[in-house]
Scaffold this motif. Structure first.
Motif, mmCIF file in Angstrom:
data_model
loop_
_atom_site.group_PDB
_atom_site.id
_atom_site.type_symbol
_atom_site.label_atom_id
_atom_site.label_comp_id
_atom_site.label_asym_id
_atom_site.label_seq_id
_atom_site.Cartn_x
_atom_site.Cartn_y
_atom_site.Cartn_z
ATOM 1 N N SER A 181 -10.950 -3.171 2.108
ATOM 2 C CA SER A 181 -11.314 -4.226 1.167
ATOM 3 C C SER A 181 -10.086 -5.032 0.773
ATOM 4 C CB SER A 181 -11.952 -3.622 -0.091
ATOM 5 O OG SER A 181 -10.971 -2.936 -0.849
ATOM 6 N N ASP A 182 -10.312 -6.092 0.030
ATOM 7 C CA ASP A 182 -9.199 -6.947 -0.391
ATOM 8 C C ASP A 182 -8.304 -6.267 -1.424
ATOM 9 O OD1 ASP A 182 -11.175 -6.948 -2.295
ATOM 10 O OD2 ASP A 182 -10.916 -9.057 -2.847
ATOM 11 N N ASN A 183 -8.786 -5.177 -2.011
ATOM 12 C CA ASN A 183 -7.995 -4.463 -3.023
ATOM 13 C C ASN A 183 -7.129 -3.353 -2.431
ATOM 14 O OD1 ASN A 183 -9.096 -5.966 -5.196
ATOM 15 N ND2 ASN A 183 -10.941 -4.663 -5.162
ATOM 16 N N ASP A 184 -7.306 -3.073 -1.138
ATOM 17 C CA ASP A 184 -6.570 -1.981 -0.508
ATOM 18 C C ASP A 184 -5.120 -2.383 -0.225
ATOM 19 O OD1 ASP A 184 -8.731 -0.291 -0.486
ATOM 20 O OD2 ASP A 184 -9.365 -0.839 1.536
ATOM 21 N N SER A 185 -4.228 -1.432 -0.411
ATOM 22 C CA SER A 185 -2.822 -1.654 -0.051
ATOM 23 C C SER A 185 -2.676 -1.558 1.461
ATOM 24 C CB SER A 185 -1.943 -0.599 -0.719
ATOM 25 O OG SER A 185 -2.226 0.689 -0.177
ATOM 26 N N THR A 237 -3.104 1.981 2.509
ATOM 27 C CA THR A 237 -4.502 2.418 2.495
ATOM 28 C C THR A 237 -5.253 1.861 3.698
ATOM 29 O OG1 THR A 237 -4.528 2.565 0.086
ATOM 30 C CG2 THR A 237 -6.655 2.378 1.182
#
Length: 289
Positions: free
Chosen positions: A90-94, A97
């Motif tokens: 997702s767009d929130n993953d580092s 991740t």
């Protein structure tokens, strides 16, 4: 093929067998200890109907089927953490991740493909390609990339494959095949109309056909001499990329090449050593001296 995939994608089940299959899939946690009489009562069927279903799936009886299904369920439960094959990040993953999720997705895809791989069909596919005078590979899009990788490996054992779809010459290539050759269709969806058209032609003219697909309902399978099937949890649409299906295809094709190589392992190894001498220190070397 995987038992779970066979139950999820029935091809020749009766309506009663489909009801048994649906119950099993909905109550997998109960299957290791469920008795056949209880399954018959829950599905309003008989012992003999259940046994016929298990035999249709390739087992001697219910106990044999139950043990194999329990082992498959246990293997799946011990797999790495599930990652959505269609949207694995997702767009929130580092970045860390994302890379970890992609590794997990690839591992899961290969493990699933290995569980589903029919080794008897794999051996038959290897024999088909080794005996063929010429190999014509029909593949489009991402599958053609996997086909090119397989084509490259075949050179190492002095086998040469033609990518039939190249330069829009697929119809000419299909017309040139004979019973001494082998057609190899690689298609995850297995529904491309031109491939269906060619498969019907090959069947009518007794031209050997190998099919690699991820769709157990593909119309190509009915025309195939030999089939390799790997079903992944990947949609034909609405996805970031074909990560799982192509990782699985690469694994299956690598396994196919390895099986071909192993048929004459020592001769292939000697050939490798001789060719390496030519390329690295002989008249075919391209290195600067």
């Amino acid at each position: 093929m995987s038992i779970l995939i066979s139950l999820q994608h029935p091809t020749d089940f009766t309506s009663t067998e489909k009801r048994i299959s649906a119950y099993i899939l909905a109550h997998l946690n109960q299957m290791p200890t469920l008795r056949i009489k209880d399954l018959a009562a829950k599905t309003y069927t008989s012992h003999s109907t259940i046994v016929r279903l298990t035999q249709k799936l390739g087992y001697h009886g219910f106990r044999d089927f139950q043990q194999a299904l329990t082992a498959e369920i246990a293997t799946q439960q011990h797999q790495s953490t599930t990652v959505d094959a269609n949207f694995p990040f997702s767009d929130n993953d580092s970045v860390q991740t994302i890379s970890a999720k992609m590794a997990t997705l690839t591992i899961n895809a290969i493990q699933t493909a290995q569980q589903q791989l029919d080794t008897a069909q794999l051996a038959q596919a290897a024999n088909l390609l080794m005996q063929a005078n010429r190999i014509f590979i029909f593949a489009q899009g991402d599958s053609q990339l996997r086909a090119r990788s397989f084509q490259n490996k075949l050179v190492k054992i002095n086998r040469f494959a033609i990518i039939a779809d190249e330069y829009a010459d697929e119809a000419w290539n299909a017309a040139n095949l004979t019973t001494e050759d082998c057609a190899f269709i690689i298609s995850y969806a297995g529904t491309t109309s031109v491939h269906q058209q060619f498969a019907a032609y090959f069947a009518d003219h007794q031209i050997p056909l190998l099919v690699l697909t991820g769709n157990p309902q593909s119309p190509l399978l009915a025309q195939a001499t030999t089939q390799l099937l790997t079903v992944q949890s990947e949609y034909n649409f609405a996805k970031i990329g074909t990560f799982a299906s192509q990782a699985a295809f690469e694994y299956v094709l690598d396994s196919l090449f390895a099986t071909m190589y192993a048929q004459d392992f020592h001769a292939n190894l000697q050939n490798l050593q001789a060719k390496q001498q030519l390329l690295q220190a002989g008249p075919l070397t391209t290195k600067e001296r």
